[in-house]
Design an enzyme around this catalytic site. Structure first.
Site, PDB file in Angstrom:
ATOM      1  CG  HIS A 166      -7.440  -3.092  -1.887  1.00 58.96           C
ATOM      2  ND1 HIS A 166      -7.417  -1.885  -1.229  1.00 58.96           N
ATOM      3  CD2 HIS A 166      -7.019  -2.852  -3.157  1.00 58.96           C
ATOM      4  CE1 HIS A 166      -7.013  -0.943  -2.070  1.00 58.96           C
ATOM      5  NE2 HIS A 166      -6.760  -1.498  -3.233  1.00 58.96           N
TER       6      HIS A 166
ATOM      7  CD  GLU B   8      -3.386  -6.169  -7.659  1.00 59.79           C
ATOM      8  OE1 GLU B   8      -3.250  -7.357  -7.277  1.00 59.79           O
ATOM      9  OE2 GLU B   8      -2.812  -5.212  -7.122  1.00 59.79           O
TER      10      GLU B   8
END
Length: 334
Positions: A217, A276
């Protein structure tokens, strides 16, 4: 907390009491139905990706606002309620039209998340599935000054209206560098197929220089805390037989293998599971198609976008960054 409570918190700066929560739920339920013009756009855009349909439909949602151009707290709150109430209706209507079915009118007796599943599938939603969607939307409702939120605030800073700002935010979200990749996570799991193939698969992808979907991320250098929330949701759904046990078990095993290999191949990078990875499992388990994942995300994030617009309007300050020219100098005309 529920999604409606989280929206109230962001819009007004505090959690609602029971009376305020009842009022907000009643107001949102009364606004879920789409104007005829919006539904016409959804039908005309049946072949477009869901996130494009949401962008086009969003731009029409100012048609029945009392003061669409007003820059006041009351006008902003009214627009925020309309946008948040109607985004799931747009997405559900489009999904049914694509499937050759007629859109289903919203129900006022269901929660925000449960009504979305009802409009999508045309049957009473499973409470666990509804709670999963509700939890997902709370998890993604806001996430700092990301690209779409910044786009919304820049637009709002010009004293433009709420609907224009949120429409711009959707345009920013559409880009794959921001919109995320929960759909490709499912493709990855299908491609791996079985736990014993995971290590060879991930090493091959890393050798080829490709990104491992659902890991790493731009902000978090630790495990994305939202992944923990959705991991628990996925576990509950699996135990309730709402999710394919084989896919869930595979995801758990693959996650551990990928983390181990990433630590070995990219030491010090701290590439951890992001939101995700489990988003893909949760959304497919409630019957959503991967092409709808980004638009479903927007149904939660819209409340956060609206909160940022409310704040930007209150500040009433133009966002106008300075830039430094770094091109050639001293040019002359021959």
């Amino acid at each position: 907390m529920t999604f409606e409570e989280a929206a109230h918190l962001l819009w007004r700066g505090r959690l609602p009491d029971s009376s305020e929560l009842t009022t907000l739920r009643r107001e949102m339920a009364a606004l879920r139905a789409l104007p005829a013009e919006t539904l016409h756009v959804v039908r005309a855009a049946a072949k477009a990706p869901p996130i494009d349909v949401l962008r086009m439909a969003c731009a029409t949602l100012s048609l029945d606002l009392a003061n669409p151009d007003a820059i006041t707290l009351d006008a902003d709150l009214a627009a925020a309620t309309v946008l948040t109430a109607r985004f799931p209706t747009v997405l559900a209507a489009h999904a049914r039209i694509v499937a050759g079915k007629e859109p289903i009118a919203p129900r006022g007796d269901l929660s925000h998340a449960a009504n979305f599943l009802y409009m999508l599938h045309g049957k009473e939603p499973d409470p666990i599935a509804a709670r999963a969607i509700d939890t997902y939307w709370v998890t993604v409702i806001d996430h700092g000054m990301n690209a779409s939120t910044f786009a919304a605030r820049v637009i709002a800073s010009t004293r433009s209206d709420m609907v224009s700002a949120v429409t711009g935010a959707i345009g920013a979200l559409k880009g794959p560098l921001h919109g995320g990749a929960p759909g490709p996570v499912l493709d990855m799991l299908v491609d791996i197929g079985s736990a014993d193939r995971a290590e060879a698969w991930v090493r091959k992808e890393l050798t080829a220089g490709r990104r491992i979907m659902g890991f790493g991320h731009r902000v978090y250098k630790v495990r994305d805390p939202r992944a923990d929330v959705l991991s628990s949701v996925a576990t509950e759904m699996s135990q309730a037989a709402l999710e394919d046990h084989k896919l869930f078990d595979l995801a758990r095993s693959v996650e551990q293998t990928i983390l181990r290999v990433l630590d070995e191949v990219k030491p010090g990078r701290n590439l951890r599971t992001n939101v995700e990875f489990y988003t893909a499992l949760v959304l497919q388990a409630v019957g959503l198609k991967p092409r709808s994942f980004v638009a479903t995300f927007a149904c939660g994030r819209v409340a956060g976008w609206c909160a940022h617009v409310i704040e930007q309007h209150a500040e009433d300050h133009l966002i106008r960054p300075q830039s430094e020219y770094v091109g050639p100098k001293g040019l002359t005309v021959d």
